[in-house]
Design an enzyme around this catalytic site. Structure first.
Site, PDB file in Angstrom:
ATOM      1  N   THR A  13       0.827  -1.213   0.000  1.00  0.00           N
ATOM      2  CA  THR A  13       0.000   0.000   0.000  1.00  0.00           C
ATOM      3  C   THR A  13       0.854   1.253   0.000  1.00  0.00           C
ATOM      4  OG1 THR A  13      -1.848  -1.084   1.081  1.00  0.00           O
ATOM      5  CG2 THR A  13      -1.686   1.282   1.393  1.00  0.00           C
ATOM      6  N   THR A  96       1.676  -4.232   4.304  1.00  0.00           N
ATOM      7  CA  THR A  96       1.454  -4.543   5.724  1.00  0.00           C
ATOM      8  C   THR A  96       0.935  -5.970   5.951  1.00  0.00           C
ATOM      9  OG1 THR A  96      -0.827  -3.726   5.629  1.00  0.00           O
ATOM     10  CG2 THR A  96       0.870  -2.148   6.307  1.00  0.00           C
ATOM     11  N   ASP A  97       0.279  -6.530   4.916  1.00  0.00           N
ATOM     12  CA  ASP A  97      -0.478  -7.761   5.175  1.00  0.00           C
ATOM     13  C   ASP A  97       0.378  -8.955   5.595  1.00  0.00           C
ATOM     14  OD1 ASP A  97      -2.894  -6.551   4.858  1.00  0.00           O
ATOM     15  OD2 ASP A  97      -3.182  -7.157   2.778  1.00  0.00           O
TER      16      ASP A  97
HETATM   17  C1  SIN Z   1      -1.011  -2.990   2.746  1.00  0.00           C
HETATM   18  O1  SIN Z   1       0.152  -2.759   2.451  1.00  0.00           O
HETATM   19  O2  SIN Z   1      -1.555  -2.398   3.725  1.00  0.00           O
HETATM   20  C2  SIN Z   1      -1.889  -3.961   2.027  1.00  0.00           C
HETATM   21  C3  SIN Z   1      -1.313  -4.496   0.778  1.00  0.00           C
HETATM   22  C4  SIN Z   1      -0.066  -5.284   0.994  1.00  0.00           C
HETATM   23  O3  SIN Z   1       0.097  -5.906   2.045  1.00  0.00           O
HETATM   24  O4  SIN Z   1       0.743  -5.335   0.055  1.00  0.00           O
END
Ligand code: SIN
Length: 325
Positions: A13, A96-97
């Site tokens: 993200t 983040t995932d």
């Molecule tokens: C995010 O980064 O919050 C979601 C997408 C990802 O993990 O690449």
């Protein structure tokens, strides 16, 4: 020669864009390169304090779709840069995932002597780069501050002003910008106005780090199951039937109820799996704490218990299986 701080881009993200600046949810992850992200970091020159910034795009991916080959490539680039005398540390921009999985993977596979004086800091964002109020640039500045902080070491995650260790960090919220938590351990420290305030010690580095060798598509296959009310042995049996496939099943991690207990129907199937040579590890599906007690106080005690989250126990088991002669 000028020392460098290396920024490695993995997507996420933090590199995402939406068609409208007001949209923090309907965006596409992994659109902008890490070089472009660096240009948006406020006061980067001050944070760098005379260090040069060097950037490289390693992957460009939504981290939910990561495969072992992405980890292998990142590990190779990390090893390359940490081995250079002129590199002071590394910042990795990542989704983040699955951030906690990548951080834990690196903490278990990058040799301790490379991490003792050169921190490897992963950072991220919950809002896309196109947001009216993006959190990525500030997180990158904080991550750079940590990576250049005297005494910092190990694999760290920096998000929303908090510094977490790879061992304890976990994504705990799907939306808010302060999406990570270190559970009972608490964060290692905070970044406040460009300064690190330590709350505990920098994490110990793993002196037994060992990399998974060979083609990443052949790394030991370890699957993850969840025990719950109404669980059956069907998924375990399906996995066992699948064993003859190209990538045979080597291990199962079960996120058990409470103190790592497993529904009796699933447990019976897991015993069959164990009898067929599949390693079974149980963890607790609880948000806090870990499986307590070495003695088999209940029948699920026949399976080894790990004091890790389920996703990290899976990585630990892959490494353990790969290290077997
Ligand atoms: C995010 O980064 O919050 C979601 C997408 C990802 O993990 O690449």
């Amino acid at each position: 020669m000028t020392e460098k701080l290396v920024f490695l881009g993995m997507g996420g993200t933090i590199a995402g864009t939406a068609t409208s600046a007001g949209d923090n949810v309907g965006y596409t992850a992994a659109q902008l390169g890490v070089h472009a992200l660096l240009e948006s970091v406020p006061g980067l020159r001050v944070v760098l304090g005379g260090h040069a910034a060097l950037s490289e795009q390693v992957c460009q991916i939504d981290s939910k779709d990561l495969v072992p080959a992405n980890w292998q490539l990142l590990w190779q680039r990390v090893m390359h840069y940490l081995g250079m005398d002129t590199v002071a540390g590394i910042v990795v921009t990542h989704g983040t995932d699955t951030l906690e999985e990548t951080a834990y993977f690196l903490s278990r596979t990058v040799p301790a002597d490379l991490l003792r004086s050169k921190p490897l800091v992963l950072t991220c964002a919950m809002r896309p780069a196109s947001s009216l109020t993006p959190d990525g640039p500030g997180n990158m500045a904080d991550a750079a501050t940590v990576a250049l902080c005297p005494g910092a070491r190990g694999v760290l995650v920096v998000c929303a002003g908090k510094i977490h260790s790879a061992a304890h960090v976990q994504k705990v919220h799907p939306y808010r910008t302060d999406a990570f938590d270190s559970g009972e351990a608490g964060p290692v420290g905070l970044v406040e106005e460009g300064h690190v305030r330590l709350l505990s010690h920098w994490p110990a580095v793993d002196t037994n780090a060992g990399m998974l060798a060979g083609d990443a598509s052949n790394w030991p296959r370890v699957e993850l199951l969840l025990s719950h009310a109404g669980a059956t042995g069907a998924l375990v049996r399906a996995l066992l039937q699948d064993r003859a496939e190209e990538s045979p099943l080597r291990g199962i991690v079960v996120a058990g109820t409470g103190n790592g207990t497993i529904h009796q129907a699933m447990e019976a199937a897991l015993r069959d799996a164990q009898a067929q040579g599949v390693r079974v590890v149980r963890v607790s599906r609880c948000a806090y704490g870990q499986v307590v007690g070495g003695a088999p106080a209940h029948r699920s005690g026949v399976f080894v218990a790990a004091g890790l989250s389920a996703v990290k126990a899976r990585i630990a088991l892959m490494l353990e299986i790969a290290a077997q002669p």
